[in-house]
Design an enzyme around this catalytic site. Sequence first.
Site, PDB file in Angstrom:
ATOM      1  N   THR A   1       0.873  -1.190   0.000  1.00 20.02           N
ATOM      2  CA  THR A   1       0.000   0.000   0.000  1.00 20.02           C
ATOM      3  C   THR A   1       0.907   1.237   0.000  1.00 20.02           C
ATOM      4  OG1 THR A   1      -0.253  -0.225   2.402  1.00 20.02           O
ATOM      5  CG2 THR A   1      -2.012  -1.101   1.022  1.00 20.02           C
TER       6      THR A   1
ATOM      7  N   LYS B   1       3.848  -6.819   3.989  1.00 24.37           N
ATOM      8  CA  LYS B   1       3.602  -5.420   3.647  1.00 24.37           C
ATOM      9  C   LYS B   1       3.324  -4.653   4.932  1.00 24.37           C
ATOM     10  CE  LYS B   1       0.067  -3.481   3.213  1.00 24.37           C
ATOM     11  NZ  LYS B   1      -0.815  -2.625   4.112  1.00 24.37           N
TER      12      LYS B   1
ATOM     13  N   THR C   1      -2.204  -3.283  10.162  1.00 21.42           N
ATOM     14  CA  THR C   1      -2.015  -2.906   8.760  1.00 21.42           C
ATOM     15  C   THR C   1      -0.796  -3.587   8.202  1.00 21.42           C
ATOM     16  OG1 THR C   1      -2.986  -0.776   9.106  1.00 21.42           O
ATOM     17  CG2 THR C   1      -2.014  -1.102   6.991  1.00 21.42           C
TER      18      THR C   1
ATOM     19  N   GLU D   1       5.394   4.538   7.530  1.00 26.10           N
ATOM     20  CA  GLU D   1       4.992   5.699   6.735  1.00 26.10           C
ATOM     21  C   GLU D   1       5.813   6.933   7.101  1.00 26.10           C
ATOM     22  OE1 GLU D   1       0.446   4.525   5.488  1.00 26.10           O
ATOM     23  OE2 GLU D   1       0.741   5.708   7.294  1.00 26.10           O
TER      24      GLU D   1
ATOM     25  N   ASN E   1      -0.732  10.691   5.626  1.00 22.38           N
ATOM     26  CA  ASN E   1      -1.993  10.333   6.260  1.00 22.38           C
ATOM     27  C   ASN E   1      -3.033  11.445   6.263  1.00 22.38           C
ATOM     28  OD1 ASN E   1      -1.838   7.518   7.123  1.00 22.38           O
ATOM     29  ND2 ASN E   1       0.067   8.267   8.036  1.00 22.38           N
TER      30      ASN E   1
END
Lengths: 400, 400
Positions: free
Chosen positions: B150, B176, B187, B273, B395
């Site tokens: 993602t 992932k 996630t 992230e 985000n």
Amino acid sequence: MTTTIKYHEINFTWPKGFYSDGLNAGMRHKRPDLGWLYSEVPAAAAGVYTTNKVCAAPTTLTKKLITTNQELQALIMNSVFANSCTGSQGMKDALLEQELVAQKLQIKPSLVGVASTGLIGSFLPMDKITAGIAQLKETTSDAVTQAVMTTDTHAKKISVAFKLAGKTCTMTGFAKGSGMIHPNMATMLAFITTDAAIDLTILQKLTSELTDKTFNQITVDGDTSTNDMVVVLANGLAQNKQLTTAGTDLAVFKATLHHVLAFLAQKIAADGEGATKLVEVNVNGATSLPDGQKVAKAIVGSNLVKAALFGNDPNWGRIMSTIGTVDAVFDPQNITIKLNDILVVDHSLAVAFDEKQASTTMAASKVVITVDLHSGSAQGQAWGCDLTYNYVKINASYRS
Amino acid sequence: MTTTIKYHEINFTWPKGFYSDGLNAGMRHKRPDLGWLYSEVPAAAAGVYTTNKVCAAPTTLTKKLITTNQELQALIMNSVFANSCTGSQGMKDALLEQELVAQKLQIKPSLVGVASTGLIGSFLPMDKITAGIAQLKETTSDAVTQAVMTTDTHAKKISVAFKLAGKTCTMTGFAKGSGMIHPNMATMLAFITTDAAIDLTILQKLTSELTDKTFNQITVDGDTSTNDMVVVLANGLAQNKQLTTAGTDLAVFKATLHHVLAFLAQKIAADGEGATKLVEVNVNGATSLPDGQKVAKAIVGSNLVKAALFGNDPNWGRIMSTIGTVDAVFDPQNITIKLNDILVVDHSLAVAFDEKQASTTMAASKVVITVDLHSGSAQGQAWGCDLTYNYVKINASYRS
């Protein structure tokens, strides 16, 4: 029969018999960094303190004083340095502050509380603080509300007038935030003064109960500090009959204190480090108050929800996902979510809504998320802010 | 006597009897977004799944399959859409995916697991997925490792060779990330394939135990997702004598699996992230493994610590403060902290150190924080990353 709430906000003023001052003692460039509060007579004192096991010297000292004596007459406070993780020297320094103030005011040291906030791990510059204390005066200035500020962008203060059996009373509170506000009133200080006369035990009970609903329901970044306290001082100089039992007067006092604490809590959340908006979460249909409060606080504490709020993105999946992580009783298949009164999830299913309109309403200075768990009749409420570039900027360069 | 660890990393390859493919089914612009894994024969299957009460349809389905049958022969997976909060239609879609793959491979539907990751709350585009499944082939491509990505910036994959009683075995895993990684492997998806033969019960036990020490000890942002799973498939085609009891061979298998899970967990943390660096926290002197792990994970999960790490600021006060919030047994007056081997706190007191040098070492791609609680002999370890402008950027605009 409806109860008329007998309090109203007034211009900032200290309650009868309270004095204060604040000044720059040279710890920061220009703004006040040292201040005090003083009552003509010893005041009933109640407090709630950080739950962090690493507890700073001033917080340890003030907690001990209030727990032991349930009264205080003065409080000395500084920003810039937290006097935390400073070992026995840190406690010596806090005791010296207490002693200097007691000598100056000619009161017992045990009537002087101490509070600090700022960087952890550095000793207090006692030369500057000693010189500063020597200069503090008994004024009606509000400079102390600035002296406690760290990364706050403005002072947070409120004065409220209320009547107890015909006697006019005043309640004045101030607080500082604004990072590290979680899970229990952290990196915050709040001081509330009133001239009302109230029984010590009741004052402590109300302070604990209302702190749980206000300061303990705000979060800025999920971190918890070592120095935090909420202290309420009631000196009785309004000369009302001392509040000792349940009744209309106690209800008025409680409503006033709740208003003051909720006002300051929301001000802290709205001025969270880097924040562009206040976020309020209302949870309905919970099976208990603690469950409702846990769910509300989890939502307002989620980095992903907070980042979406910064981006005005009505990304309700992150709210659902956050609710799912909470240790509370509810049915994950039966959750309803509104964003600023726009229904986005109905009984756990996506609802078609105007995303552009939702996004536009989210650009306001306050966003309200309403959740119904459809599991009971209890509610929960929490406040926070969005997660922004400036939060990262402020905290990646705190000490420079 | 020392034990020689009998495994080594090799170039990416699928274990004997495993095939895979990945392709772009039109859910995203160009990159693969749909993929599968297939074993010539049914494989022993073990899994660990999200603890989020809001659990997505594919995760619910796959968890049920593995729990009931303890075997799988194929797994179909997609990114972009999580098929979470999609109600009964979501489960129908997951079952249709299962059915389509079973028909194509001419195996029982109950041998086909399903995994999805991506945006919560949208239905899967079943026309695209149906067309995509029709095109999937039994190749040795590694495209599936990209199909699950993602916000990952690169695929995370590893192949390891090891010997069990003279038979060469292979273990290949991929995963992932990379936001929402907390508190329990969230996630994230991870799939591990091996041609080793191993008893079902032992495989599940090892998978749970080692997931706790690896994927459950990483955090990116404190959020937990609805779709996560770690699935290990062992098809036995290496023809080793099935591992059923403790012994050297089982120790080799366990060490290999630990290596693969730890490798992937650290890759996920490093590619969190917006991350610019991997953060490893080692806690020594804890009274128990859970206490050590809790303290390690709290440090790596603190927004304030993470922002300081982004700013290369050796602000150890935030580490102390975070430790103080953890529900674990330790003495807050007896904590020692090193930043990249530089002593900064000794028995809870500040130590003079070269801040510039410390800051320089913190600019590396990996930072190690070492804490000694001086309370016992247990250890804990956790991995995470720094909190950056890019985390907020990613985000605040996830869906645009």
